[in-house]
Scaffold this motif. Structure first.
Motif, PDB file in Angstrom:
ATOM      1  N   CYS A  74      52.271  11.580   8.217  1.00 11.54           N
ATOM      2  CA  CYS A  74      53.151  11.596   9.390  1.00 11.54           C
ATOM      3  C   CYS A  74      54.640  11.658   9.045  1.00 11.54           C
ATOM      4  O   CYS A  74      55.427  12.092   9.875  1.00 11.54           O
ATOM      5  N   LYS A  75      55.026  11.284   7.846  1.00  9.75           N
ATOM      6  CA  LYS A  75      56.439  11.424   7.452  1.00  9.75           C
ATOM      7  C   LYS A  75      56.838  12.881   7.267  1.00  9.75           C
ATOM      8  O   LYS A  75      58.012  13.209   7.324  1.00  9.75           O
ATOM      9  N   SER A  76      55.867  13.751   7.024  1.00 11.16           N
ATOM     10  CA  SER A  76      56.163  15.166   6.795  1.00 11.16           C
ATOM     11  C   SER A  76      56.239  15.962   8.096  1.00 11.16           C
ATOM     12  O   SER A  76      56.548  17.149   8.073  1.00 11.16           O
ATOM     13  N   LEU A  77      55.967  15.334   9.223  1.00 13.66           N
ATOM     14  CA  LEU A  77      55.928  16.048  10.498  1.00 13.66           C
ATOM     15  C   LEU A  77      57.328  16.298  11.057  1.00 13.66           C
ATOM     16  O   LEU A  77      58.272  15.585  10.743  1.00 13.66           O
ATOM     17  N   THR A  78      57.393  17.321  11.905  1.00 14.08           N
ATOM     18  CA  THR A  78      58.628  17.657  12.605  1.00 14.08           C
ATOM     19  C   THR A  78      58.353  17.670  14.111  1.00 14.08           C
ATOM     20  O   THR A  78      57.205  17.489  14.540  1.00 14.08           O
ATOM     21  N   LYS A  79      59.372  17.944  14.862  1.00 12.97           N
ATOM     22  CA  LYS A  79      59.245  18.007  16.318  1.00 12.97           C
ATOM     23  C   LYS A  79      58.193  19.041  16.747  1.00 12.97           C
ATOM     24  O   LYS A  79      57.530  18.878  17.762  1.00 12.97           O
ATOM     25  N   GLU A  80      58.041  20.088  15.945  1.00 12.83           N
ATOM     26  CA  GLU A  80      57.067  21.134  16.259  1.00 12.83           C
ATOM     27  C   GLU A  80      55.627  20.625  16.200  1.00 12.83           C
ATOM     28  O   GLU A  80      54.715  21.275  16.696  1.00 12.83           O
ATOM     29  N   ILE A 156      55.169  10.081  18.279  1.00 10.55           N
ATOM     30  CA  ILE A 156      55.636  11.160  19.170  1.00 10.55           C
ATOM     31  C   ILE A 156      57.092  10.928  19.556  1.00 10.55           C
ATOM     32  O   ILE A 156      57.911  11.860  19.546  1.00 10.55           O
ATOM     33  N   GLU A 157      57.436   9.685  19.869  1.00  8.35           N
ATOM     34  CA  GLU A 157      58.822   9.368  20.213  1.00  8.35           C
ATOM     35  C   GLU A 157      59.754   9.661  19.029  1.00  8.35           C
ATOM     36  O   GLU A 157      60.824  10.239  19.201  1.00  8.35           O
ATOM     37  N   LEU A 158      59.339   9.280  17.839  1.00  8.37           N
ATOM     38  CA  LEU A 158      60.124   9.528  16.640  1.00  8.37           C
ATOM     39  C   LEU A 158      60.304  11.033  16.398  1.00  8.37           C
ATOM     40  O   LEU A 158      61.411  11.508  16.117  1.00  8.37           O
TER      41      LEU A 158
END
Length: 166
Positions: A74-80, A156-158
């Motif tokens: 989850c640290k590698s995720l972006t808004k997309e 999701i908020e992050l």
């Protein structure tokens, strides 16, 4: 932590997931699970998402929802990635409903926050009923507002607060 029992059950589905070669990590256990290489029963499998039982359940119902394509933690995720996370939560809710769990106020949806991940393939823990989790290790490992576990809503908020990457 997420673990899979390869010997415990046989798949109920004969469908293999269509994971493109570029979305597959041959060293990743969850990539192998969604490609039916481990003999793990897939409770849900569509073009984007798969779901299976956690080998060490922290609650009477403990499922893992994973993207079929390899996605990092989850640290590698972006808004997309927000639509993907939302789809994972929806798949978790569908599995709970199929198992007659309708009280979603007593369910925990979340992710381990790195470095507290045993598998680096993104996976959502779905635990129900949360009120029946034992103190150790379940309530500790899946503890709200901790350094090592983040709820799906918090993630999701992050992600929504992150700047777009170009």
């Amino acid at each position: 932590m997420a673990e899979v029992d390869a010997s415990e059950s046989q798949p109920v589905q004969t469908q293999t997931s269509a994971v493109p070669a570029e979305g597959y990590d041959k060293k990743c256990i969850f990539c192998k699970v969604v490609n039916n290489e481990m003999g793990t029963e897939l409770l849900h499998c569509d073009e984007e998402i798969s779901c299976f039982r956690d080998i060490k359940p922290g609650a009477p119902h403990h499922y893992l929802v994973v993207p079929n394509r390899h996605v990092g933690n989850c640290k590698s995720l972006t808004k997309e990635h927000v639509p993907l996370v939302n789809r994972m939560v929806e798949a978790g809710k569908e599995i709970l409903q199929k198992n007659n769990i309708t009280d979603l106020s007593d369910v925990r949806f979340g992710f381990h926050w790195p470095p507290f991940c045993s598998v680096t393939h993104l996976h959502l823990h779905v635990l129900a009923p949360a009120s029946q989790m034992g103190f150790f290790p379940s309530r500790l490992i899946y503890r709200l507002n901790s350094y090592w576990f983040i709820t799906a809503d918090q993630l999701i908020e992050l992600l929504n607060s992150k700047e777009e990457t170009n």
